[in-house]
Design a protein around this motif. Sequence first.
Motif, mmCIF file in Angstrom:
data_model
loop_
_atom_site.group_PDB
_atom_site.id
_atom_site.type_symbol
_atom_site.label_atom_id
_atom_site.label_comp_id
_atom_site.label_asym_id
_atom_site.label_seq_id
_atom_site.Cartn_x
_atom_site.Cartn_y
_atom_site.Cartn_z
ATOM 1 N N PHE A 1 -3.004 -8.636 -3.530
ATOM 2 C CA PHE A 1 -3.884 -8.292 -2.416
ATOM 3 C C PHE A 1 -4.192 -6.794 -2.427
ATOM 4 O O PHE A 1 -5.342 -6.378 -2.235
ATOM 5 C CB PHE A 1 -3.222 -8.695 -1.096
ATOM 6 N N GLY A 2 -3.157 -5.973 -2.659
ATOM 7 C CA GLY A 2 -3.348 -4.524 -2.708
ATOM 8 C C GLY A 2 -4.234 -4.091 -3.857
ATOM 9 O O GLY A 2 -5.052 -3.175 -3.714
ATOM 10 N N ILE A 3 -4.080 -4.742 -5.007
ATOM 11 C CA ILE A 3 -4.933 -4.423 -6.160
ATOM 12 C C ILE A 3 -6.389 -4.765 -5.861
ATOM 13 O O ILE A 3 -7.302 -3.973 -6.121
ATOM 14 C CB ILE A 3 -4.453 -5.181 -7.412
ATOM 15 N N ILE A 4 -6.597 -5.943 -5.298
ATOM 16 C CA ILE A 4 -7.961 -6.381 -4.975
ATOM 17 C C ILE A 4 -8.626 -5.404 -4.017
ATOM 18 O O ILE A 4 -9.779 -4.980 -4.219
ATOM 19 C CB ILE A 4 -7.945 -7.800 -4.392
ATOM 20 N N TRP A 5 -7.893 -4.997 -2.978
ATOM 21 C CA TRP A 5 -8.498 -4.096 -2.005
ATOM 22 C C TRP A 5 -8.636 -2.671 -2.530
ATOM 23 O O TRP A 5 -9.463 -1.899 -2.051
ATOM 24 C CB TRP A 5 -7.739 -4.111 -0.679
ATOM 25 N N ALA B 1 -14.853 3.488 -11.515
ATOM 26 C CA ALA B 1 -13.802 2.574 -11.962
ATOM 27 C C ALA B 1 -12.442 3.259 -12.047
ATOM 28 O O ALA B 1 -11.414 2.691 -11.667
ATOM 29 C CB ALA B 1 -14.172 1.958 -13.314
ATOM 30 N N LEU B 2 -12.417 4.500 -12.538
ATOM 31 C CA LEU B 2 -11.155 5.223 -12.663
ATOM 32 C C LEU B 2 -10.533 5.469 -11.295
ATOM 33 O O LEU B 2 -9.322 5.251 -11.102
ATOM 34 C CB LEU B 2 -11.384 6.557 -13.378
ATOM 35 N N PHE B 3 -11.345 5.903 -10.335
ATOM 36 C CA PHE B 3 -10.833 6.180 -8.993
ATOM 37 C C PHE B 3 -10.391 4.898 -8.296
ATOM 38 O O PHE B 3 -9.387 4.881 -7.584
ATOM 39 C CB PHE B 3 -11.903 6.898 -8.171
ATOM 40 N N ASP B 4 -11.143 3.822 -8.494
ATOM 41 C CA ASP B 4 -10.753 2.535 -7.907
ATOM 42 C C ASP B 4 -9.435 2.046 -8.503
ATOM 43 O O ASP B 4 -8.585 1.489 -7.800
ATOM 44 C CB ASP B 4 -11.853 1.491 -8.144
ATOM 45 N N SER B 5 -9.264 2.272 -9.803
ATOM 46 C CA SER B 5 -8.017 1.883 -10.465
ATOM 47 C C SER B 5 -6.838 2.698 -9.924
ATOM 48 O O SER B 5 -5.741 2.153 -9.711
ATOM 49 C CB SER B 5 -8.130 2.079 -11.978
ATOM 50 N N MET B 6 -7.062 3.996 -9.687
ATOM 51 C CA MET B 6 -6.011 4.840 -9.121
ATOM 52 C C MET B 6 -5.641 4.383 -7.715
ATOM 53 O O MET B 6 -4.462 4.385 -7.331
ATOM 54 C CB MET B 6 -6.473 6.297 -9.110
ATOM 55 N N HIS B 7 -6.640 3.978 -6.952
ATOM 56 C CA HIS B 7 -6.395 3.450 -5.604
ATOM 57 C C HIS B 7 -5.556 2.179 -5.685
ATOM 58 O O HIS B 7 -4.567 2.015 -4.950
ATOM 59 C CB HIS B 7 -7.730 3.176 -4.913
ATOM 60 N N ALA B 8 -5.944 1.275 -6.573
ATOM 61 C CA ALA B 8 -5.221 0.013 -6.729
ATOM 62 C C ALA B 8 -3.778 0.262 -7.177
ATOM 63 O O ALA B 8 -2.831 -0.357 -6.661
ATOM 64 C CB ALA B 8 -5.947 -0.888 -7.727
ATOM 65 N N LEU B 9 -3.590 1.165 -8.141
ATOM 66 C CA LEU B 9 -2.244 1.456 -8.642
ATOM 67 C C LEU B 9 -1.382 2.129 -7.585
ATOM 68 O O LEU B 9 -0.167 1.880 -7.515
ATOM 69 C CB LEU B 9 -2.335 2.342 -9.888
ATOM 70 N N SER B 10 -1.990 2.981 -6.763
ATOM 71 C CA SER B 10 -1.210 3.600 -5.685
ATOM 72 C C SER B 10 -0.788 2.548 -4.664
ATOM 73 O O SER B 10 0.327 2.613 -4.127
ATOM 74 C CB SER B 10 -2.019 4.712 -5.005
ATOM 75 N N ASN B 11 -1.638 1.559 -4.408
ATOM 76 C CA ASN B 11 -1.256 0.458 -3.521
ATOM 77 C C ASN B 11 -0.062 -0.295 -4.096
ATOM 78 O O ASN B 11 0.879 -0.651 -3.369
ATOM 79 C CB ASN B 11 -2.427 -0.504 -3.318
ATOM 80 N N VAL B 12 -0.104 -0.543 -5.395
ATOM 81 C CA VAL B 12 0.998 -1.239 -6.059
ATOM 82 C C VAL B 12 2.288 -0.435 -5.928
ATOM 83 O O VAL B 12 3.358 -0.984 -5.619
ATOM 84 C CB VAL B 12 0.664 -1.484 -7.549
ATOM 85 N N PHE B 13 2.201 0.872 -6.150
ATOM 86 C CA PHE B 13 3.387 1.735 -6.060
ATOM 87 C C PHE B 13 4.016 1.665 -4.674
ATOM 88 O O PHE B 13 5.237 1.453 -4.540
ATOM 89 C CB PHE B 13 3.008 3.180 -6.395
ATOM 90 N N PHE B 14 3.204 1.853 -3.644
ATOM 91 C CA PHE B 14 3.746 1.850 -2.284
ATOM 92 C C PHE B 14 4.272 0.469 -1.884
ATOM 93 O O PHE B 14 5.279 0.377 -1.162
ATOM 94 C CB PHE B 14 2.679 2.326 -1.298
ATOM 95 N N LEU B 15 3.636 -0.581 -2.343
ATOM 96 C CA LEU B 15 4.110 -1.925 -2.032
ATOM 97 C C LEU B 15 5.446 -2.219 -2.703
ATOM 98 O O LEU B 15 6.334 -2.836 -2.097
ATOM 99 C CB LEU B 15 3.060 -2.961 -2.452
ATOM 100 N N ILE B 16 5.607 -1.787 -3.936
ATOM 101 C CA ILE B 16 6.855 -2.033 -4.657
ATOM 102 C C ILE B 16 7.996 -1.193 -4.081
ATOM 103 O O ILE B 16 9.105 -1.683 -3.867
ATOM 104 C CB ILE B 16 6.680 -1.740 -6.163
ATOM 105 N N VAL B 17 7.721 0.079 -3.809
ATOM 106 C CA VAL B 17 8.772 0.994 -3.372
ATOM 107 C C VAL B 17 9.102 0.834 -1.887
ATOM 108 O O VAL B 17 10.279 0.850 -1.499
ATOM 109 C CB VAL B 17 8.365 2.451 -3.666
ATOM 110 N N PHE B 18 8.078 0.674 -1.054
ATOM 111 C CA PHE B 18 8.295 0.660 0.392
ATOM 112 C C PHE B 18 7.956 -0.676 1.070
ATOM 113 O O PHE B 18 8.247 -0.837 2.256
ATOM 114 C CB PHE B 18 7.460 1.766 1.062
ATOM 115 N N GLY B 19 7.337 -1.601 0.357
ATOM 116 C CA GLY B 19 6.807 -2.816 0.974
ATOM 117 C C GLY B 19 7.825 -3.619 1.756
ATOM 118 O O GLY B 19 7.620 -3.948 2.941
ATOM 119 N N ASN B 20 8.954 -3.972 1.156
ATOM 120 C CA ASN B 20 9.953 -4.807 1.820
ATOM 121 C C ASN B 20 10.567 -4.110 3.027
ATOM 122 O O ASN B 20 10.811 -4.740 4.064
ATOM 123 C CB ASN B 20 11.040 -5.215 0.821
ATOM 124 N N ASN B 21 10.835 -2.808 2.905
ATOM 125 C CA ASN B 21 11.411 -2.065 4.032
ATOM 126 C C ASN B 21 10.440 -1.998 5.211
ATOM 127 O O ASN B 21 10.834 -2.163 6.366
ATOM 128 C CB ASN B 21 11.795 -0.650 3.585
#
Length: 227
Positions: free
Chosen positions: A151-155, A191-211
């Motif tokens: 979901f984070g990647i898509i958005w 595309a590069l900026f959108d990819s950076m946005h998607a990857l940052s979403n992934v990072f925050f979801l993995i590191v902080f998502g469950n908490n």
Amino acid sequence: MRVIKVVFLFLLIIGVLVLSFLRPDDYLWLSFILALFSIVFLLIRFERRKMEARELVLLAILASIAAVGRIPFASIPSVQPTTFVIMMSGYVFGAESGFIIGSVAALASNMILGQGPWTLWQMVAWGLVGYSAGLMQKTKLMNTTWGRIIFGIIWGFLFGWIMNIWGLFAFTQGGNAVNMKSLLTYFAGSALFDSMHALSNVFFLIVFGNNWLKILTRFKRKYGLLE
């Protein structure tokens, strides 16, 4: 009633965005109008129950966190925790709450980072992040970590594409030069900026998502907020 509210929301968004092209100099007033209607839209949700002050305070705090989260990352294009905060808030507290948190966060953060015609589009884009997360809160996709990551990647990309639409029409002589070639060129350039946005979403979801999920869910259940 829920279908009527969804239709009303999208008609409102389309109407305000059309006005943003017709009256580009009135972007700030249009932004405040959208924020006002977002609040009204939220209050409609509570038409059969009393809205408590602590619930409004919670929404304000979450919107503030999402807004302030943009500032330390302002020098890194498209990398910020704002989308993550809005997404998790909408997922836990519902679609309408997610929409108002997203739209207010965009308006508030641009008070510091700079207002412009893009503000209205950011309000819509981030509002839809929270709204769609809330709509999907009971689906199998959103109830798994990997589903939320997808979901984070898509958005990450959808947010950029929504802003591309504004940029394409705003910087191509009022949309007169818009064609398939300019469309593909513009989207490829982001595309590069959108990819950076998607990857940052992934990072925050993995590191902080469950908490974040545990904390927000605990607040919701313990204090009966936004049930």
